[in-house]
Design an enzyme around this catalytic site. Structure first.
Site, PDB file in Angstrom:
ATOM      1  N   HIS A 153      59.972 -22.298 -22.812  1.00 63.28           N
ATOM      2  CA  HIS A 153      59.994 -20.812 -21.459  1.00 63.28           C
ATOM      3  C   HIS A 153      59.324 -21.967 -19.729  1.00 63.28           C
ATOM      4  O   HIS A 153      58.239 -22.799 -20.599  1.00 63.28           O
ATOM      5  CB  HIS A 153      58.989 -20.110 -22.344  1.00 63.28           C
ATOM      6  CG  HIS A 153      60.363 -19.373 -22.900  1.00 63.28           C
ATOM      7  ND1 HIS A 153      60.257 -18.160 -23.446  1.00 63.28           N
ATOM      8  CD2 HIS A 153      61.061 -19.272 -23.434  1.00 63.28           C
ATOM      9  CE1 HIS A 153      61.017 -17.671 -23.505  1.00 63.28           C
ATOM     10  NE2 HIS A 153      61.991 -18.582 -23.926  1.00 63.28           N
TER      11      HIS A 153
ATOM     12  N   GLU B 206      56.479 -20.537 -19.095  1.00 69.00           N
ATOM     13  CA  GLU B 206      54.738 -21.006 -19.310  1.00 69.00           C
ATOM     14  C   GLU B 206      54.260 -22.179 -20.316  1.00 69.00           C
ATOM     15  O   GLU B 206      53.184 -22.839 -19.116  1.00 69.00           O
ATOM     16  CB  GLU B 206      53.920 -19.738 -20.029  1.00 69.00           C
ATOM     17  CG  GLU B 206      54.368 -18.355 -19.405  1.00 69.00           C
ATOM     18  CD  GLU B 206      55.320 -17.502 -19.450  1.00 69.00           C
ATOM     19  OE1 GLU B 206      55.720 -16.412 -19.783  1.00 69.00           O
ATOM     20  OE2 GLU B 206      56.968 -18.676 -19.462  1.00 69.00           O
TER      21      GLU B 206
ATOM     22  N   THR C 126      96.510  -5.548  -9.303  1.00 72.68           N
ATOM     23  CA  THR C 126      95.817  -7.148  -8.655  1.00 72.68           C
ATOM     24  C   THR C 126      97.693  -8.579 -10.016  1.00 72.68           C
ATOM     25  O   THR C 126      97.246  -9.395  -8.944  1.00 72.68           O
ATOM     26  CB  THR C 126      94.833  -7.498  -9.214  1.00 72.68           C
ATOM     27  OG1 THR C 126      93.763  -6.501  -7.982  1.00 72.68           O
ATOM     28  CG2 THR C 126      94.176  -8.903  -8.845  1.00 72.68           C
TER      29      THR C 126
ATOM     30  N   GLU D  84      86.348  -7.702  -8.694  1.00 69.89           N
ATOM     31  CA  GLU D  84      87.163  -8.851  -8.238  1.00 69.89           C
ATOM     32  C   GLU D  84      88.428  -7.803  -7.665  1.00 69.89           C
ATOM     33  O   GLU D  84      88.844  -8.385  -6.496  1.00 69.89           O
ATOM     34  CB  GLU D  84      87.619 -10.223  -9.058  1.00 69.89           C
ATOM     35  CG  GLU D  84      86.920 -11.010  -8.847  1.00 69.89           C
ATOM     36  CD  GLU D  84      87.449 -12.672  -8.674  1.00 69.89           C
ATOM     37  OE1 GLU D  84      88.787 -12.462  -9.044  1.00 69.89           O
ATOM     38  OE2 GLU D  84      86.546 -13.708  -9.096  1.00 69.89           O
TER      39      GLU D  84
ATOM     40  N   GLY E 249      92.250  -4.920  -7.610  1.00 71.37           N
ATOM     41  CA  GLY E 249      92.108  -4.104  -5.992  1.00 71.37           C
ATOM     42  C   GLY E 249      90.899  -3.261  -5.618  1.00 71.37           C
ATOM     43  O   GLY E 249      89.820  -3.015  -6.118  1.00 71.37           O
TER      44      GLY E 249
END
Length: 343
Positions: free
Chosen positions: A25, A27, A171, A262, A264
């Site tokens: 991490h 830190e 779509t 995304e 329609g």
């Protein structure tokens, strides 16, 4: 996304950031870089240091062992394994803890993670490309390509940043998309999701020619069509009602943390109307298409009044080649997250 800086007597003596899951991490990296200079220093970090054993040891152990005198963090970590426990452990060890600096900036940075943890559902981005006069296609349906290469690359980058890509059956029937990632930046597979209440999706759709899970949400259990889709490699999920909330709940149960909507226009409108979205990304081309029959990015019945229409917050505009990227957050999204994380 977590970064950490160790400061001693006004000088930066160590810094680090979390590169990917399973690695040290921020830190720990910053403290290792600082070495003995970390003793008596101040550690600045945007997220509460963890206090549990996960893929890596607790960061609080490293902070205490390094002899840090003060920790300044932007907000608590809403993960129930951490929330407040990291700060409490540091305070019990005699380390001064300050929480809340640059809170809104930090929340905006990690909005996907925070939405998932605080709201208990995947974080949702609604994205579209449109002309300057608000059309996503000509009246004939032609839409490739409204935007130039830089904007299209940004759209592909969004796919890399989300666990699932979601569209409606309209779509798929109109464009036959593959909904794949093409930049090769993320190795893990993603879900491709189709909302198809009447199960109109053909088994010959290009979605099924690519590897990776395809989820089809429907309200009908018509056996023959379901069998055809499953034989093609899709998974049919039958819900009492295909609503944004119901779909997001099922995706969350599958471990999906973020969703890119995304299209329609009817699907996008449904997510907006339900309040099941967090960020909007609109790519705007300097085109004037016109036409009464040319579709816009949001269908549905629309807002009943201007006063009741959602007004996006924390908005920004970025130029991508000849096009513009407009970005904004759902009203109240960032303030609500901030209020729950202030510590």
């Amino acid at each position: 996304m977590v970064g950490a800086v160790v400061v001693q007597a006004g000088e930066v003596v160590g810094e680090g950031w979390h590169v990917r899951p399973g690695e040290p991490h921020a830190e720990t990296i910053a403290l290792a870089a600082a070495g003995e200079a970390a003793r008596g220093a101040t550690l600045f970090v945007n997220l509460e240091p963890c206090a549990h054993h996960g893929r890596t040891p607790p960061c609080t152990d490293a902070v205490i062992a390094a002899g840090v005198a003060r920790v300044v963090a932007c907000h608590v970590d809403p993960d129930p394994r951490v929330r407040g426990q990291g700060f409490a452990r540091l305070a019990a060890a005699g380390i001064e803890v300050e929480v809340g600096r640059q809170l809104e900036t930090a929340v905006k940075l990690n909005w996907q993670y925070l939405v998932r943890q605080v709201l208990g559902r995947p974080a949702v981005t609604v994205k579209w490309a449109m002309s300057l006069d608000g059309r996503i296609a000509l009246a004939t349906g032609e839409s490739q390509w409204l935007t130039a290469a830089p904007a299209r690359r940004h759209a592909l980058m969004l796919r890399e940043e989300h666990d699932a890509i979601l569209v409606g059956s309209g779509t798929v029937l109109a464009d036959d998309p593959r909904l794949t990632r093409r930049l090769g930046l993320v190795s893990r597979s993603h879900h491709r999701v189709v909302l198809d209440r009447r199960l109109r999706l053909p088994a010959t759709a290009r979605l099924f020619t690519e590897t990776g899970p395809v989820l089809v949400y429907t309200e009908t259990d018509e056996r023959e069509r379901r069998a055809a889709i499953e034989a093609a490699g899709g998974e049919v999920v039958c819900l009492p009602e295909v609503t944004p909330a119901a779909v997001l709940a099922d995706l969350a149960a599958r471990g999906v943390a973020s969703v890119l909507v995304e299209g329609g226009s009817e699907v996008a409108a449904a997510f907006v109307a339900a309040g099941c979205y967090d960020r909007v990304e609109a790519l705007i081309a300097p085109l004037l298409l016109g036409g009464r029959e040319a579709p816009g990015p949001l269908g549905g019945s629309g807002s009943g009044s201007l006063a009741g229409a959602p007004r996006l917050e924390a908005t920004s505009i970025l130029k991508l080649g000849p096009d513009l990227l407009f970005r904004g957050f759902r009203p109240g999204c960032l303030p609500d997250l901030s209020a729950s994380l202030a510590g």
